[in-house]
Motif scaffolding. Structure first.
Motif, PDB file in Angstrom:
ATOM      1  N   TRP A 124      58.618  -1.888   2.298  1.00  0.00           N
ATOM      2  CA  TRP A 124      58.565  -1.065   3.509  1.00  0.00           C
ATOM      3  C   TRP A 124      57.138  -0.899   4.007  1.00  0.00           C
ATOM      4  O   TRP A 124      56.901  -0.767   5.204  1.00  0.00           O
ATOM      5  CB  TRP A 124      59.229   0.297   3.286  1.00  0.00           C
ATOM      6  N   LYS A 125      56.152  -0.943   3.106  1.00  0.00           N
ATOM      7  CA  LYS A 125      54.751  -0.804   3.537  1.00  0.00           C
ATOM      8  C   LYS A 125      54.337  -1.994   4.398  1.00  0.00           C
ATOM      9  O   LYS A 125      53.614  -1.831   5.383  1.00  0.00           O
ATOM     10  CB  LYS A 125      53.833  -0.667   2.336  1.00  0.00           C
ATOM     11  N   LEU A 126      54.786  -3.176   4.037  1.00  0.00           N
ATOM     12  CA  LEU A 126      54.474  -4.370   4.829  1.00  0.00           C
ATOM     13  C   LEU A 126      55.116  -4.266   6.210  1.00  0.00           C
ATOM     14  O   LEU A 126      54.471  -4.544   7.230  1.00  0.00           O
ATOM     15  CB  LEU A 126      54.958  -5.620   4.105  1.00  0.00           C
ATOM     16  N   VAL A 127      56.374  -3.860   6.262  1.00  0.00           N
ATOM     17  CA  VAL A 127      57.068  -3.704   7.535  1.00  0.00           C
ATOM     18  C   VAL A 127      56.367  -2.654   8.392  1.00  0.00           C
ATOM     19  O   VAL A 127      56.159  -2.837   9.599  1.00  0.00           O
ATOM     20  CB  VAL A 127      58.552  -3.338   7.301  1.00  0.00           C
ATOM     21  N   ALA A 128      55.969  -1.528   7.786  1.00  0.00           N
ATOM     22  CA  ALA A 128      55.276  -0.467   8.525  1.00  0.00           C
ATOM     23  C   ALA A 128      53.933  -0.964   9.060  1.00  0.00           C
ATOM     24  O   ALA A 128      53.556  -0.665  10.202  1.00  0.00           O
ATOM     25  CB  ALA A 128      55.085   0.756   7.639  1.00  0.00           C
ATOM     26  N   ALA A 129      53.199  -1.733   8.237  1.00  0.00           N
ATOM     27  CA  ALA A 129      51.896  -2.250   8.676  1.00  0.00           C
ATOM     28  C   ALA A 129      52.058  -3.217   9.839  1.00  0.00           C
ATOM     29  O   ALA A 129      51.293  -3.153  10.830  1.00  0.00           O
ATOM     30  CB  ALA A 129      51.186  -2.936   7.514  1.00  0.00           C
ATOM     31  N   LEU A 130      53.036  -4.095   9.777  1.00  0.00           N
ATOM     32  CA  LEU A 130      53.278  -5.030  10.878  1.00  0.00           C
ATOM     33  C   LEU A 130      53.680  -4.286  12.146  1.00  0.00           C
ATOM     34  O   LEU A 130      53.263  -4.640  13.259  1.00  0.00           O
ATOM     35  CB  LEU A 130      54.340  -6.051  10.488  1.00  0.00           C
ATOM     36  N   GLY A 131      54.489  -3.243  11.997  1.00  0.00           N
ATOM     37  CA  GLY A 131      54.873  -2.429  13.149  1.00  0.00           C
ATOM     38  C   GLY A 131      53.673  -1.729  13.768  1.00  0.00           C
ATOM     39  O   GLY A 131      53.536  -1.643  14.996  1.00  0.00           O
ATOM     40  N   ALA A 132      52.766  -1.217  12.940  1.00  0.00           N
ATOM     41  CA  ALA A 132      51.572  -0.536  13.439  1.00  0.00           C
ATOM     42  C   ALA A 132      50.664  -1.520  14.183  1.00  0.00           C
ATOM     43  O   ALA A 132      50.107  -1.188  15.251  1.00  0.00           O
ATOM     44  CB  ALA A 132      50.817   0.113  12.286  1.00  0.00           C
ATOM     45  N   ILE A 133      50.516  -2.722  13.646  1.00  0.00           N
ATOM     46  CA  ILE A 133      49.694  -3.742  14.313  1.00  0.00           C
ATOM     47  C   ILE A 133      50.295  -4.099  15.672  1.00  0.00           C
ATOM     48  O   ILE A 133      49.580  -4.199  16.672  1.00  0.00           O
ATOM     49  CB  ILE A 133      49.545  -4.987  13.419  1.00  0.00           C
ATOM     50  N   ALA A 134      51.615  -4.276  15.709  1.00  0.00           N
ATOM     51  CA  ALA A 134      52.277  -4.592  16.971  1.00  0.00           C
ATOM     52  C   ALA A 134      52.078  -3.463  17.981  1.00  0.00           C
ATOM     53  O   ALA A 134      51.827  -3.709  19.169  1.00  0.00           O
ATOM     54  CB  ALA A 134      53.764  -4.848  16.737  1.00  0.00           C
ATOM     55  N   LEU A 135      52.174  -2.225  17.541  1.00  0.00           N
ATOM     56  CA  LEU A 135      51.978  -1.073  18.426  1.00  0.00           C
ATOM     57  C   LEU A 135      50.563  -1.043  18.982  1.00  0.00           C
ATOM     58  O   LEU A 135      50.363  -0.811  20.179  1.00  0.00           O
ATOM     59  CB  LEU A 135      52.290   0.224  17.684  1.00  0.00           C
ATOM     60  N   VAL A 136      49.571  -1.298  18.153  1.00  0.00           N
ATOM     61  CA  VAL A 136      48.181  -1.315  18.609  1.00  0.00           C
ATOM     62  C   VAL A 136      47.981  -2.418  19.647  1.00  0.00           C
ATOM     63  O   VAL A 136      47.329  -2.211  20.681  1.00  0.00           O
ATOM     64  CB  VAL A 136      47.210  -1.488  17.411  1.00  0.00           C
ATOM     65  N   LEU A 137      48.544  -3.597  19.395  1.00  0.00           N
ATOM     66  CA  LEU A 137      48.418  -4.690  20.355  1.00  0.00           C
ATOM     67  C   LEU A 137      49.059  -4.339  21.697  1.00  0.00           C
ATOM     68  O   LEU A 137      48.513  -4.651  22.750  1.00  0.00           O
ATOM     69  CB  LEU A 137      49.015  -5.970  19.777  1.00  0.00           C
ATOM     70  N   ILE A 138      50.194  -3.701  21.666  1.00  0.00           N
ATOM     71  CA  ILE A 138      50.872  -3.293  22.892  1.00  0.00           C
ATOM     72  C   ILE A 138      50.035  -2.270  23.645  1.00  0.00           C
ATOM     73  O   ILE A 138      49.867  -2.360  24.872  1.00  0.00           O
ATOM     74  CB  ILE A 138      52.288  -2.758  22.583  1.00  0.00           C
ATOM     75  N   VAL A 139      49.454  -1.309  22.947  1.00  0.00           N
ATOM     76  CA  VAL A 139      48.614  -0.292  23.597  1.00  0.00           C
ATOM     77  C   VAL A 139      47.397  -0.943  24.230  1.00  0.00           C
ATOM     78  O   VAL A 139      47.011  -0.618  25.353  1.00  0.00           O
ATOM     79  CB  VAL A 139      48.191   0.789  22.562  1.00  0.00           C
ATOM     80  N   ILE A 140      46.788  -1.906  23.538  1.00  0.00           N
ATOM     81  CA  ILE A 140      45.616  -2.613  24.097  1.00  0.00           C
ATOM     82  C   ILE A 140      46.013  -3.377  25.355  1.00  0.00           C
ATOM     83  O   ILE A 140      45.317  -3.342  26.374  1.00  0.00           O
ATOM     84  CB  ILE A 140      45.002  -3.546  23.041  1.00  0.00           C
ATOM     85  N   LEU A 141      47.141  -4.074  25.328  1.00  0.00           N
ATOM     86  CA  LEU A 141      47.596  -4.831  26.488  1.00  0.00           C
ATOM     87  C   LEU A 141      47.901  -3.922  27.670  1.00  0.00           C
ATOM     88  O   LEU A 141      47.566  -4.228  28.814  1.00  0.00           O
ATOM     89  CB  LEU A 141      48.818  -5.677  26.121  1.00  0.00           C
ATOM     90  N   VAL A 142      48.535  -2.804  27.412  1.00  0.00           N
ATOM     91  CA  VAL A 142      48.868  -1.854  28.476  1.00  0.00           C
ATOM     92  C   VAL A 142      47.604  -1.248  29.059  1.00  0.00           C
ATOM     93  O   VAL A 142      47.486  -1.061  30.276  1.00  0.00           O
ATOM     94  CB  VAL A 142      49.838  -0.765  27.952  1.00  0.00           C
ATOM     95  N   ALA A 143      46.610  -0.957  28.223  1.00  0.00           N
ATOM     96  CA  ALA A 143      45.355  -0.364  28.686  1.00  0.00           C
ATOM     97  C   ALA A 143      44.580  -1.332  29.575  1.00  0.00           C
ATOM     98  O   ALA A 143      43.877  -0.893  30.504  1.00  0.00           O
ATOM     99  CB  ALA A 143      44.514   0.047  27.497  1.00  0.00           C
ATOM    100  N   ARG A 144      44.701  -2.612  29.357  1.00  0.00           N
ATOM    101  CA  ARG A 144      43.987  -3.613  30.161  1.00  0.00           C
ATOM    102  C   ARG A 144      44.633  -3.815  31.526  1.00  0.00           C
ATOM    103  O   ARG A 144      44.008  -4.345  32.425  1.00  0.00           O
ATOM    104  CB  ARG A 144      43.922  -4.928  29.425  1.00  0.00           C
ATOM    105  N   CYS A 145      45.882  -3.467  31.674  1.00  0.00           N
ATOM    106  CA  CYS A 145      46.584  -3.693  32.931  1.00  0.00           C
ATOM    107  C   CYS A 145      46.254  -2.684  33.977  1.00  0.00           C
ATOM    108  O   CYS A 145      45.895  -1.650  33.935  1.00  0.00           O
ATOM    109  CB  CYS A 145      48.097  -3.687  32.720  1.00  0.00           C
TER     110      CYS A 145
END
Length: 145
Positions: A124-145
């Motif tokens: 579950w820690k691996l799944v949580a870490a991948l989810g957190a990375i995906a969330l950060v990437l989405i926030v960065i992409l949204v902030a650039r728009c």
């Protein structure tokens, strides 16, 4: 006549156990159970979950009042007959340890195909870490728009 237990999912996945068919076989997290699940990782199984009993006409699997139920071929049971030379899929609580049980003589056991083994679930820690990375990437992409 023997009882063959193939562990399909859970902490003992990939293991096989065999018992004489004339004895009872207890399933659970308690160390006194013949089929003992890991008390820390297989938490869907109760300490004394179910029992295979020899009866006059054959065998019966009995749920011992477990918290999460015993499922035979996907159906929750309190008692279920177990036929000779027929593989039975049993799950101890939804998402809990899963086994294939088979009662038969030496020839039937030799003819038994290997049990399927479920792939390990990612920690579950691996799944949580991948989810957190995906969330950060989405926030960065949204902030650039």
């Amino acid at each position: 006549m023997r009882v063959v237990i193939d562990h399909i999912a859970g902490s003992r996945r990939g293991q096989r156990q065999e018992f004489p068919a004339g004895t009872r076989v207890r399933f659970g997290r308690h160390p006194e159970c013949e089929v003992s699940f890991d008390p820390h990782r297989d938490i869907d199984a109760s300490s004394r979950h179910a029992e295979l009993r020899s009866v006059d006409a054959g065998w019966v699997l009995v749920d011992l009042g477990s918290s999460n139920g015993t499922y035979v071929e996907g159906h929750r049971i309190t008692e279920a007959p177990v036929a000779q030379a027929v593989p039975v899929s049993i799950e101890f609580g939804p998402g809990g340890p899963r086994i294939r049980m088979f009662v038969g003589d030496d020839a039937a056991i030799e003819a038994l195909l290997p049990a399927p083994v479920e792939a390990r679930k990612p920690p579950w820690k691996l799944v949580a870490a991948l989810g957190a990375i995906a969330l950060v990437l989405i926030v960065i992409l949204v902030a650039r728009c």
